[in-house]
Design an enzyme around this catalytic site. Structure first.
Site, PDB file in Angstrom:
ATOM      1  NE  ARG A  82      43.406  48.062  41.111  1.00 15.04           N
ATOM      2  CZ  ARG A  82      42.645  49.088  40.733  1.00 15.04           C
ATOM      3  NH1 ARG A  82      43.197  50.179  40.281  1.00 15.04           N
ATOM      4  NH2 ARG A  82      41.352  49.009  40.833  1.00 15.04           N
ATOM      5  NE  ARG A  99      39.448  42.375  42.520  1.00 15.97           N
ATOM      6  CZ  ARG A  99      38.809  43.505  42.739  1.00 15.97           C
ATOM      7  NH1 ARG A  99      37.626  43.514  43.239  1.00 15.97           N
ATOM      8  NH2 ARG A  99      39.333  44.655  42.446  1.00 15.97           N
ATOM      9  NE  ARG A 133      39.038  54.308  38.886  1.00 14.31           N
ATOM     10  CZ  ARG A 133      38.778  53.031  39.133  1.00 14.31           C
ATOM     11  NH1 ARG A 133      37.745  52.437  38.574  1.00 14.31           N
ATOM     12  NH2 ARG A 133      39.558  52.344  39.932  1.00 14.31           N
ATOM     13  NE  ARG A 167      40.372  53.034  43.570  1.00 13.49           N
ATOM     14  CZ  ARG A 167      39.758  51.911  43.214  1.00 13.49           C
ATOM     15  NH1 ARG A 167      38.486  51.933  42.861  1.00 13.49           N
ATOM     16  NH2 ARG A 167      40.410  50.763  43.199  1.00 13.49           N
ATOM     17  CE  LYS A 195      34.759  45.092  39.294  1.00 14.62           C
ATOM     18  NZ  LYS A 195      35.969  45.572  38.575  1.00 14.62           N
TER      19      LYS A 195
HETATM   20  P1  AMP Z   1      38.350  47.639  43.664  1.00 11.19           P
HETATM   21  O1  AMP Z   1      37.815  48.917  44.190  1.00 11.19           O
HETATM   22  O2  AMP Z   1      37.274  46.612  43.487  1.00 11.19           O
HETATM   23  O3  AMP Z   1      39.192  47.793  42.450  1.00 11.19           O
HETATM   24  O4  AMP Z   1      39.312  47.046  44.820  1.00 11.19           O
HETATM   25  C1  AMP Z   1      40.454  47.748  45.265  1.00 11.19           C
HETATM   26  C2  AMP Z   1      41.425  46.784  45.938  1.00 11.19           C
HETATM   27  O5  AMP Z   1      40.800  46.181  47.080  1.00 11.19           O
HETATM   28  C3  AMP Z   1      41.881  45.617  45.078  1.00 11.19           C
HETATM   29  O6  AMP Z   1      42.962  45.959  44.240  1.00 11.19           O
HETATM   30  C4  AMP Z   1      42.262  44.597  46.149  1.00 11.19           C
HETATM   31  O7  AMP Z   1      43.509  44.913  46.743  1.00 11.19           O
HETATM   32  C5  AMP Z   1      41.188  44.815  47.191  1.00 11.19           C
HETATM   33  N1  AMP Z   1      39.996  43.959  46.910  1.00 11.19           N
HETATM   34  C6  AMP Z   1      38.757  44.377  46.554  1.00 11.19           C
HETATM   35  N2  AMP Z   1      37.925  43.337  46.393  1.00 11.19           N
HETATM   36  C7  AMP Z   1      38.642  42.218  46.626  1.00 11.19           C
HETATM   37  C8  AMP Z   1      38.370  40.831  46.591  1.00 11.19           C
HETATM   38  N3  AMP Z   1      37.151  40.362  46.268  1.00 11.19           N
HETATM   39  N4  AMP Z   1      39.379  39.972  46.913  1.00 11.19           N
HETATM   40  C9  AMP Z   1      40.594  40.414  47.255  1.00 11.19           C
HETATM   41  N5  AMP Z   1      40.944  41.717  47.274  1.00 11.19           N
HETATM   42  C10 AMP Z   1      39.978  42.621  46.968  1.00 11.19           C
END
Ligand code: AMP
Length: 217
Positions: free
Chosen positions: A172, A89, A128, A161, A14
């Protein structure tokens, strides 16, 4: 005006694709993960609330997430549309987004479902590395940087990360399957979902995405 959602598990591409889209689509990418990480780095109240969930690979509660995204898309640069990356999400977030966009006289135009097998997701997450300065993403095996630990684009330092460790990665992916995958049916029933084969090389995935967006405009 065009509002696009990038749907897909962690490591589906994404972020990479959202960045590629910036070269031909003049609307900002709004990544809820980036917004949370920015709040963590600045040690804001919001960052403090989100930290524990992020470290465990859990979702931050809807009310916190929705409020954060709502204030981001109220900013002037989002007036012509947004590429949503990592939001919504949950079904609750999707319903909230429908309401927010409706109030702005807009609505979701297309949802790009970047499909990648769970085993492939794990493999990608494990390798990554991300640039600490510009956010460029590298992979130890599939797209390594030229000089070890240094970003090709900007010379920034690469880091892994904190949530890219094995236990969190698996969590996740499971959280995605349980809480986010139901959005496929949600948007498919509205006729908005387009399936994208996310296991192709990035440039090919990008071409599929461009075709789908242009068909939806
Ligand atoms: P990402 O970078 O999109 O993988 O997001 C990293 C982390 O941020 C996720 O594992 C969640 O803990 C939190 N997070 C990001 N977007 C959301 C969302 N839309 N709803 C809830 N938690 C989120």
């Amino acid at each position: 005006m065009v509002d696009i959602i990038l749907l897909g598990g962690p490591g589906a591409g994404k972020g990479t694709q959202g960045e590629l889209m910036q070269s031909w689509l003049p609307i900002p990418r709004v990544s809820s993960g980036d917004l949370f990480r920015d709040n963590l780095a600045r040690e804001t109240e919001l960052g403090r609330k989100a930290r524990g969930y992020m470290e465990k690979g859990e979702l931050v509660p809807d009310e916190i997430t929705i409020g954060m995204v709502a204030s981001r898309i109220a900013q002037a640069d989002c007036a012509k549309g947004v590429v949503f990356d990592g939001f919504p999400r949950t079904v609750g977030q999707a319903e909230a987004l429908d309401r927010l966009l409706r109030e702005m006289g807009r609505g979701v135009d297309v949802v790009l479902n970047i499909a990648v097998d769970a085993g492939v997701l794990l493999e990608r997450l494990a390798g990554r590395w991300t640039c600490s300065r510009c956010g460029e993403i590298y992979h130890r095996l599939f797209s390594p940087e030229k000089v070890s630990g240094v970003c090709d684009k900007c010379g920034g330092e690469l880091f892994q990360r904190e949530d890219d460790n094995r236990a969190t990665q698996e969590r996740r992916i499971l959280v995605y399957q349980e809480q986010t995958a139901p959005l496929e049916a949600y948007y498919r029933s509205k006729g908005l979902l387009v399936d994208i084969d996310g296991e192709r090389p990035p440039a090919e995935v990008g071409a599929q995405i461009r075709q789908a967006v242009e068909a939806a405009l």
